[in-house]
Scaffold this active site. Structure first.
Site, PDB file in Angstrom:
ATOM      1  CE  LYS A 139      -4.349   1.313   0.261  1.00  0.00           C
ATOM      2  NZ  LYS A 139      -5.558   0.693  -0.327  1.00  0.00           N
TER       3      LYS A 139
ATOM      4  CG  ASP B 202      -7.217   3.691  -0.973  1.00  0.00           C
ATOM      5  OD1 ASP B 202      -7.821   2.621  -0.869  1.00  0.00           O
ATOM      6  OD2 ASP B 202      -7.145   4.499  -0.024  1.00  0.00           O
TER       7      ASP B 202
HETATM    8  P1  NDP Z   1     -12.925   7.958  -2.960  1.00  0.00           P
HETATM    9  O1  NDP Z   1     -11.848   8.961  -2.723  1.00  0.00           O
HETATM   10  O2  NDP Z   1     -13.433   7.749  -4.337  1.00  0.00           O
HETATM   11  O3  NDP Z   1     -14.159   8.260  -2.008  1.00  0.00           O
HETATM   12  C1  NDP Z   1     -14.032   8.323  -0.625  1.00  0.00           C
HETATM   13  C2  NDP Z   1     -15.363   8.765  -0.051  1.00  0.00           C
HETATM   14  O4  NDP Z   1     -15.275   8.713   1.367  1.00  0.00           O
HETATM   15  C3  NDP Z   1     -15.724  10.184  -0.409  1.00  0.00           C
HETATM   16  O5  NDP Z   1     -17.114  10.320  -0.423  1.00  0.00           O
HETATM   17  C4  NDP Z   1     -15.102  10.968   0.750  1.00  0.00           C
HETATM   18  O6  NDP Z   1     -15.707  12.243   0.969  1.00  0.00           O
HETATM   19  C5  NDP Z   1     -15.379  10.044   1.904  1.00  0.00           C
HETATM   20  N1  NDP Z   1     -14.367  10.226   2.940  1.00  0.00           N
HETATM   21  C6  NDP Z   1     -13.019  10.115   2.805  1.00  0.00           C
HETATM   22  N2  NDP Z   1     -12.399  10.379   3.963  1.00  0.00           N
HETATM   23  C7  NDP Z   1     -13.381  10.667   4.830  1.00  0.00           C
HETATM   24  C8  NDP Z   1     -13.385  11.016   6.193  1.00  0.00           C
HETATM   25  N3  NDP Z   1     -12.238  11.127   6.891  1.00  0.00           N
HETATM   26  N4  NDP Z   1     -14.600  11.231   6.791  1.00  0.00           N
HETATM   27  C9  NDP Z   1     -15.755  11.099   6.093  1.00  0.00           C
HETATM   28  N5  NDP Z   1     -15.804  10.781   4.796  1.00  0.00           N
HETATM   29  C10 NDP Z   1     -14.633  10.564   4.177  1.00  0.00           C
HETATM   30  O7  NDP Z   1     -12.340   6.580  -2.349  1.00  0.00           O
HETATM   31  P2  NDP Z   1     -12.812   5.107  -2.648  1.00  0.00           P
HETATM   32  O8  NDP Z   1     -14.283   5.061  -2.862  1.00  0.00           O
HETATM   33  O9  NDP Z   1     -11.903   4.523  -3.659  1.00  0.00           O
HETATM   34  O10 NDP Z   1     -12.444   4.382  -1.259  1.00  0.00           O
HETATM   35  C11 NDP Z   1     -13.339   4.330  -0.155  1.00  0.00           C
HETATM   36  C12 NDP Z   1     -12.889   3.244   0.810  1.00  0.00           C
HETATM   37  O11 NDP Z   1     -12.854   1.983   0.134  1.00  0.00           O
HETATM   38  C13 NDP Z   1     -11.481   3.415   1.400  1.00  0.00           C
HETATM   39  O12 NDP Z   1     -11.460   2.862   2.703  1.00  0.00           O
HETATM   40  C14 NDP Z   1     -10.619   2.561   0.482  1.00  0.00           C
HETATM   41  O13 NDP Z   1      -9.423   2.151   1.108  1.00  0.00           O
HETATM   42  C15 NDP Z   1     -11.566   1.401   0.249  1.00  0.00           C
HETATM   43  N6  NDP Z   1     -11.302   0.590  -0.934  1.00  0.00           N
HETATM   44  C16 NDP Z   1     -11.298   1.143  -2.178  1.00  0.00           C
HETATM   45  C17 NDP Z   1     -11.101   0.339  -3.283  1.00  0.00           C
HETATM   46  C18 NDP Z   1     -11.208   0.872  -4.672  1.00  0.00           C
HETATM   47  O14 NDP Z   1     -11.163   0.056  -5.603  1.00  0.00           O
HETATM   48  N7  NDP Z   1     -11.368   2.160  -4.884  1.00  0.00           N
HETATM   49  C19 NDP Z   1     -10.804  -1.101  -3.142  1.00  0.00           C
HETATM   50  C20 NDP Z   1     -10.918  -1.592  -1.787  1.00  0.00           C
HETATM   51  C21 NDP Z   1     -11.128  -0.759  -0.738  1.00  0.00           C
HETATM   52  P3  NDP Z   1     -14.988  13.570   0.384  1.00  0.00           P
HETATM   53  O15 NDP Z   1     -15.191  13.511  -1.097  1.00  0.00           O
HETATM   54  O16 NDP Z   1     -15.687  14.691   1.054  1.00  0.00           O
HETATM   55  O17 NDP Z   1     -13.546  13.452   0.792  1.00  0.00           O
END
Ligand code: NDP
Length: 444
Positions: free
Chosen positions: A126, A166
């Site tokens: 990671k 991510d």
């Molecule tokens: P994105 O950046 O596309 O989206 C993240 C979302 O979560 C946004 O809506 C963001 O809001 C919100 N968010 C982020 N940080 C916070 C916080 N501290 N408090 C509240 N809301 C928050 O990321 P992903 O959708 O790719 O990833 C989401 C999760 O899934 C993570 O834990 C990631 O590690 C996990 N994941 C992702 C994969 C992938 O293929 N993308 C695969 C496996 C796991 P805002 O826009 O306001 O920041």
């Protein structure tokens, strides 16, 4: 003191100020206790757990870049190459101001077991940086990505370490990172996944994590005589995972009534309008406050609150520790039957334990969101053979990976007397394959 307790204690002592890493190690090792105790003497002699909790390599580097006003900024970049026993390191790059070495280590450690569960040949890694992409111009994003890759390119490659997206790293960032890798190394190879379709990306990769989350949720419910169809679902987040979880849940006949971001959340009693969500987030890159303009009947609330909405299924898809014990109690009081983690470790340990205690079906992130990395591995396969598979072909493989992954963790839980405990099932099933490979390869 038992070997498991001893190693947990050492991890806390030797990695101070890394609470997320401690949490991940504790959760995994606690649930492996039954397997470790059965092999305690052998594992202790071979320092197996010490080798598992210490990354093979961790890289930390300076990332200087220039903003649109000529101001120079310096961020810190990381890549943790945790375990390559079963394949090249594989795991995303997180760009978020909260990133530090402890968060990257927690994610890298989880990734070892998740990647193992996919049944594919990928090790755990990671990376990321404490860079905040919010509010940055396109040129600034490119400047950051180019500087980040100028250093990172020394350590990665199609057969050594293959990063992906991510939080904060989507298709745009992967494009800039890939371009800089190619320029620095002179190689057009599958060194990153989540690439654009015109330069080696895979169909279905964008949708994979969210779709995979619903495929495993559906399979788990099916084995309990239920289905996603007709259920009310609450989703947190509105990024990549959340968006495609909403889309697939709707395709399977559920009604999804919430999404959120880091400032607030939306409640749409008629069901989230997926086209509006994509336009706001993917095209215009706006806040969720815009959603009401598309759906006047919806509500926007500042702060946290998704888990207070009555639902049958909860899918936390935003970030770590976003669902605590109080939220878990509220969900249970509202009759939730299943909680499946789209994000990595979104439920606190207390919340997860509470779900198990109450008989609420709970699938941890390392199993539930493995569809993303599984499809990344399918992208690597396509890159290696320089072919592109159709959407349906990749989607079909993703679905069958998630279905067998569910049965794999279900069987492991049953085998060790923890029927229905998918945390134990996922950790044991993931662990067994990695340990087998580590033993076969000697002390390295
Ligand atoms: P994105 O950046 O596309 O989206 C993240 C979302 O979560 C946004 O809506 C963001 O809001 C919100 N968010 C982020 N940080 C916070 C916080 N501290 N408090 C509240 N809301 C928050 O990321 P992903 O959708 O790719 O990833 C989401 C999760 O899934 C993570 O834990 C990631 O590690 C996990 N994941 C992702 C994969 C992938 O293929 N993308 C695969 C496996 C796991 P805002 O826009 O306001 O920041």
């Amino acid at each position: 003191m038992s070997y498991v307790d001893e190693v947990i204690e050492r991890v806390i002592k030797e990695n101070p100020a890394e609470p997320e890493f401690h949490q991940a190690v504790r959760e995994v090792l606690e649930s492996l206790r039954v397997v470790v105790e059965a092999n305690e003497e052998k594992f202790r002699r071979d320092a197996l757990l010490e080798r598992l909790v210490n990354p093979e390599r961790q890289i930390k580097f300076r990332v200087p870049w220039i903003d649109d006003n000529g101001q120079v900024h310096v961020n810190t970049g990381y890549r943790v190459q945790f375990n390559s026993a079963i394949g090249p390191y594989k795991g995303g790059l997180r760009l978020h101001p909260s990133v530090n070495i402890g968060i990257i280590k927690f994610l890298g450690f989880e990734q070892i077991f998740k990647n193992s569960l996919t049944g594919l040949s990928i090790g755990g890694g990671k990376g990321g940086a404490d860079f905040d992409p919010k509010g940055k111009s396109d040129r600034e994003i490119m400047a950051f990505c180019q500087s980040f890759m100028t250093e990172l390119c020394k350590y990665i490659g199609a057969d050594t370490d293959v990063p992906a997206g991510d939080i904060g790293t989507g298709a745009r960032e992967i494009g800039y990172l890939f371009g800089q890798y190619k320029r620095m190394r002179g190689l057009f190879e599958g060194v990153l996944t989540g690439k654009g379709l015109s330069f080696g990306g895979s169909l279905t990769r964008t949708e994979a994590t969210g779709y995979g989350l619903l495929y495993i949720t559906e399979e788990m419910l099916r084995t309990h005589g239920q289905s996603v169809s007709g259920k009310t679902v609450v989703v947190s987040g509105s990024g990549n995972v959340a968006t495609y979880a909403v889309e697939k849940a709707q395709q399977l006949g559920a009604k999804v009534v919430t999404v959120s971001d880091s400032t607030g959340w939306v409640y749409d009693p008629d069901g989230i309008d997926i086209a509006a969500l994509k336009e706001i987030k993917e095209v215009n890159r706006q806040r969720l406050t815009e959603y009401k303009k598309y759906r006047p009947g919806s509500e926007y609330h500042e702060g946290k609150g998704v888990w207070s909405v009555k639902a049958d299924i909860a899918l936390p898809c935003a970030t770590q520790n976003e669902l605590d014990l109080d939220d878990a109690k509220t969900l249970a009081a509202n009759g939730v039957i299943a909680v499946c983690e789209g994000a990595n470790m979104p439920c606190t340990a207390e919340a997860a334990d509470f779900f198990l205690e109450k008989g609420i079906y709970f699938i941890p992130g390392k199993a539930a969101n493995a569809g993303g990395v599984a499809t990344s591995a399918l992208e690597m396969s396509q890159n290696s053979e320089r072919l592109s598979w159709s959407f349906d072909e990749v989607d079909g493989k993703l679905r069958s990976i998630m279905v067998s992954l569910f049965h794999n963790i279900d069987d492991a839980a049953k085998k060790y007397g923890f029927e229905g405990n998918y945390i134990v099932g996922a950790n044991i099933a993931g662990f067994e394959k990695v340990v087998d490979a580590m033993y076969a390869q000697g002390i390295v």
